[in-house]
Design a protein around this motif. Sequence first.
Motif, PDB file in Angstrom:
ATOM      1  N   LEU A   1      43.686  34.199  31.725  1.00 35.34           N
ATOM      2  CA  LEU A   1      43.184  33.653  33.001  1.00 35.34           C
ATOM      3  C   LEU A   1      41.915  32.840  32.771  1.00 35.34           C
ATOM      4  N   ASN A   2      41.114  33.232  31.813  1.00 27.85           N
ATOM      5  CA  ASN A   2      39.905  32.456  31.509  1.00 27.85           C
ATOM      6  C   ASN A   2      40.247  31.072  30.971  1.00 27.85           C
ATOM      7  N   ALA A   3      41.440  30.929  30.406  1.00 28.27           N
ATOM      8  CA  ALA A   3      41.865  29.628  29.887  1.00 28.27           C
ATOM      9  C   ALA A   3      42.560  28.779  30.954  1.00 28.27           C
ATOM     10  N   PHE A   4      42.689  29.323  32.158  1.00 27.21           N
ATOM     11  CA  PHE A   4      43.324  28.606  33.282  1.00 27.21           C
ATOM     12  C   PHE A   4      42.207  28.057  34.170  1.00 27.21           C
ATOM     13  N   ASP A   5      42.282  26.778  34.522  1.00 28.25           N
ATOM     14  CA  ASP A   5      41.162  26.135  35.224  1.00 28.25           C
ATOM     15  C   ASP A   5      41.196  26.282  36.744  1.00 28.25           C
ATOM     16  N   GLY A   6      42.325  26.676  37.298  1.00 26.44           N
ATOM     17  CA  GLY A   6      42.454  26.691  38.757  1.00 26.44           C
ATOM     18  C   GLY A   6      41.867  27.946  39.389  1.00 26.44           C
ATOM     19  N   THR A   7      42.212  28.120  40.656  1.00 27.13           N
ATOM     20  CA  THR A   7      41.740  29.277  41.422  1.00 27.13           C
ATOM     21  C   THR A   7      42.541  30.520  41.031  1.00 27.13           C
ATOM     22  N   VAL A   8      41.865  31.651  40.939  1.00 24.76           N
ATOM     23  CA  VAL A   8      42.538  32.930  40.664  1.00 24.76           C
ATOM     24  C   VAL A   8      42.155  33.933  41.754  1.00 24.76           C
ATOM     25  N   ILE A   9      43.162  34.487  42.405  1.00 21.23           N
ATOM     26  CA  ILE A   9      42.917  35.546  43.391  1.00 21.23           C
ATOM     27  C   ILE A   9      43.640  36.808  42.909  1.00 21.23           C
ATOM     28  N   GLU A  10      42.897  37.893  42.839  1.00 24.47           N
ATOM     29  CA  GLU A  10      43.440  39.201  42.409  1.00 24.47           C
ATOM     30  C   GLU A  10      43.792  40.001  43.666  1.00 24.47           C
ATOM     31  N   VAL A  11      44.988  40.551  43.682  1.00 20.78           N
ATOM     32  CA  VAL A  11      45.451  41.318  44.839  1.00 20.78           C
ATOM     33  C   VAL A  11      45.902  42.709  44.396  1.00 20.78           C
ATOM     34  N   HIS A  12      45.507  43.712  45.165  1.00 23.66           N
ATOM     35  CA  HIS A  12      46.058  45.059  45.000  1.00 23.66           C
ATOM     36  C   HIS A  12      46.532  45.558  46.351  1.00 23.66           C
ATOM     37  N   LEU A  13      47.703  46.143  46.367  1.00 20.96           N
ATOM     38  CA  LEU A  13      48.234  46.699  47.619  1.00 20.96           C
ATOM     39  C   LEU A  13      47.363  47.844  48.109  1.00 20.96           C
ATOM     40  N   SER A  14      47.010  48.720  47.191  1.00 15.45           N
ATOM     41  CA  SER A  14      46.214  49.899  47.550  1.00 15.45           C
ATOM     42  C   SER A  14      44.733  49.591  47.369  1.00 15.45           C
ATOM     43  N   ASN A  15      43.909  50.406  47.985  1.00 13.34           N
ATOM     44  CA  ASN A  15      42.463  50.297  47.764  1.00 13.34           C
ATOM     45  C   ASN A  15      42.136  51.058  46.487  1.00 13.34           C
ATOM     46  N   VAL A  16      42.101  50.321  45.392  1.00 13.84           N
ATOM     47  CA  VAL A  16      41.912  50.950  44.080  1.00 13.84           C
ATOM     48  C   VAL A  16      40.577  51.697  43.989  1.00 13.84           C
ATOM     49  N   HIS A  17      39.618  51.314  44.814  1.00 15.41           N
ATOM     50  CA  HIS A  17      38.290  51.952  44.752  1.00 15.41           C
ATOM     51  C   HIS A  17      38.258  53.321  45.405  1.00 15.41           C
ATOM     52  N   ARG A  18      39.302  53.622  46.161  1.00 15.50           N
ATOM     53  CA  ARG A  18      39.399  54.943  46.794  1.00 15.50           C
ATOM     54  C   ARG A  18      40.270  55.879  45.965  1.00 15.50           C
TER      55      ARG A  18
END
Length: 143
Positions: A90-107
């Motif tokens: 992903l660091n070698a990709f120049d465009g926009t990156v959005i990360e999605v998780h269905l669950s609230n991983v922080h909980r």
Amino acid sequence: MNKVLVLHGPNLNLLGTRQPEVYGHQTLEDINNALYQEAALGGWEIACRQSNHEGELIDLIQAARLDGTAAIIINPAAYTHTSVAILDALNAFDGTVIEVHLSNVHRREPFRHHSYVSLRADGVIAGLGSQGYRAALDAVMAG
Ligand code: DQA
């Protein structure tokens, strides 16, 4: 035409039957169909891919560098928490990156609190279920 790639990581092919109390009742096909419709309305080209294999996800990210893809929406699933290789791709990709998780991983369990991909992501959405993908696509299309 603007192009967006949606990448789903390991075990997300099981959505609908996999721990529905955590990940919801929608199948991956349901989610992708909604995204295809929304992208079409916005005049965007979209490709949705799922893989259980880290290397295949990396190959898809690398291909996106070369085919004019403007943005990647990625749910790396368990690789979120382990994969320096996906972060590097992903660091070698120049465009926009959005990360999605269905669950609230922080909980959830502490090992899910760290994301390698978040070091690269322009935006992160967690805990909104399948709506998170729609929100990510809205953000991408809004530029
Ligand atoms: C997930 C969260 C990850 O911790 C887990 O390994 C997944 C799915 C989510 O969408 O909530 O497979 O990325």
